[in-house]
Enzyme design. Sequence first.
Site, PDB file in Angstrom:
ATOM      1  N   ASP A 201       0.824  -1.205   0.000  1.00  0.00           N
ATOM      2  CA  ASP A 201       0.000   0.000   0.000  1.00  0.00           C
ATOM      3  C   ASP A 201       0.860   1.258   0.000  1.00  0.00           C
ATOM      4  OD1 ASP A 201      -2.658   1.361   0.482  1.00  0.00           O
ATOM      5  OD2 ASP A 201      -1.590   1.991   2.296  1.00  0.00           O
ATOM      6  N   GLU A 261      13.491 -14.814   0.182  1.00  0.00           N
ATOM      7  CA  GLU A 261      13.863 -15.833   1.154  1.00  0.00           C
ATOM      8  C   GLU A 261      12.906 -17.027   1.096  1.00  0.00           C
ATOM      9  OE1 GLU A 261      13.873 -13.935   4.951  1.00  0.00           O
ATOM     10  OE2 GLU A 261      15.338 -12.413   4.370  1.00  0.00           O
TER      11      GLU A 261
END
Length: 538
Positions: A201, A261
């Site tokens: 956002d 990751e």
Amino acid sequence: MSTGQWWREGVFYQVYVPSFQDGDADGFGDLRGVERRLDYIAALGVTAIWLSPVYASPLLDFGYDVSGYTEIGAPFGDLATFDRVVRGAHARGLRVVLDYVPQHTSSEHPWFRDALSGRDSAHRDWYLWHDPKPGGGPPNNWASAFGGPSWTFHEPTGQYYYHAHLPEQPSLNWRNPDVQQAMFDVMRFWLDRGVDGFRVDAVWRLIKDARLRDNPMDDGGESFEIGGAAAHTTVRQVQKYTADQPELPGLLAKMHTVAEEYDDRMLMGELHLKLERVAALGERGLDIAMNFSLIDAPWNGVDLADLIRRYHAALPSRSHPNWVLSNHDRSRLASRIGAERVPGALALLLTLQGTPTLYYGDELGLPDAPVDSAHARDCAELRAPGLGLGRDPQRMPMPWCEKPAHAGFCADDVEPWLPIPAWAGRFSVERQERDPRSVLRLVKELLTLRRELAALRQGGTTVLSAHPDHLTYLRGDGEDSVLVAVNLSDHDQTIEFDGSRSTRWSSHSTERDRLTGTVTLAPFEARLLVGDAQRTFT
């Protein structure tokens, strides 16, 4: 690590959770309601659900004011329910993308409460504080997206704090490494729970000018504010020093490193910037840089063709295209361009090159629902009543059923959080499922074709016409190409093309005719034409 990039050929379905389905009989949408409607979402044929924020929040901005990043807000449910939604979505072949709100917290967040306790508090520098100007007043002219100044004075400590939105949404200081680490750990918390990525956002506002220079005044073309061009009623500015700062790509790259990751995760960023800049940021840490240009585009073939060409010309080789037609901040598609143009617009959205995002209810052709001042809930409207800035109309609860008092969004004896007009049942899922030419059925057909036709998922784009009344473009090349033709007018349009093609899909007809050289489109009709080798009669 896996190199899968499922989002490149995907379709995102935006669920504004408060308005999707009430699951616990309080009139407010929640995760239990989302869980109840997973079969519906899967049956649409989309790839991923994008959930609006469901974190702990005082709900002044309905979830975009976060008081606890690793908690589910009580009105939305709990972590166990969230986990069930993720498992249920994955079991149906759906990905789950969570709204991530890194630009600001709620003023009720423990970090900010500590920051208020004194200039030497542990979290003071986690936010943007500054002394008054000599002689008093805010440190500069920066204005809030919701109108008025973006600095609020805190008398006990004698400084102003910055908020890009509400005063109750203080902005985080992303120059502070501790903020970065804490917010990256928030990402890991949800990635560990199985979310497939984030819609980030207000990412274009993530960092501000370190020298706090004044923004220049608006020149009529540079400024974007929530709610459209009218949002700043007192001050309009070019967001030169409060958005898209030089440090932004580096921060996005760090954010993406966290996603890397984990296997097959992605970042989609909200960017209200010039089209060329949005395109460029698509290779600077965002897998998808959200492109909102269709929302404000004049609805004619010349401007749409120019927009498509400009966008693809601006995209770096590693950037992936994206198209958006509606969202929770802007008026709905049907209300902007007219109900009769909705099928053609959705055909455009779902056949343009790249990853589209489909706003809940647009698959029904849902229009805005008027909300009077007595029922207004949106902070933009409450701060400036009567100016038409509120976003409640485009957040009308989803109409599921034709006859119940609240169209199946909530029980008949429960008051919905936003009014549901009497006409909502005419747009309901129940009613449209029975109609073979409803907007809902057309959307399902288009999504099926996206899965079946490689040209719509992977092919390039060639704009073939730029006429005010129609738009024609080719996806892919050779025998496997798909010609998309959209009549934007209220009268027949005859369009020429090379060779022989067959109608694979039409918004107006189920006929699968073979055509050579020309096709005549009925008013507002959209058609997909394929080479004869792809012709089917199913």
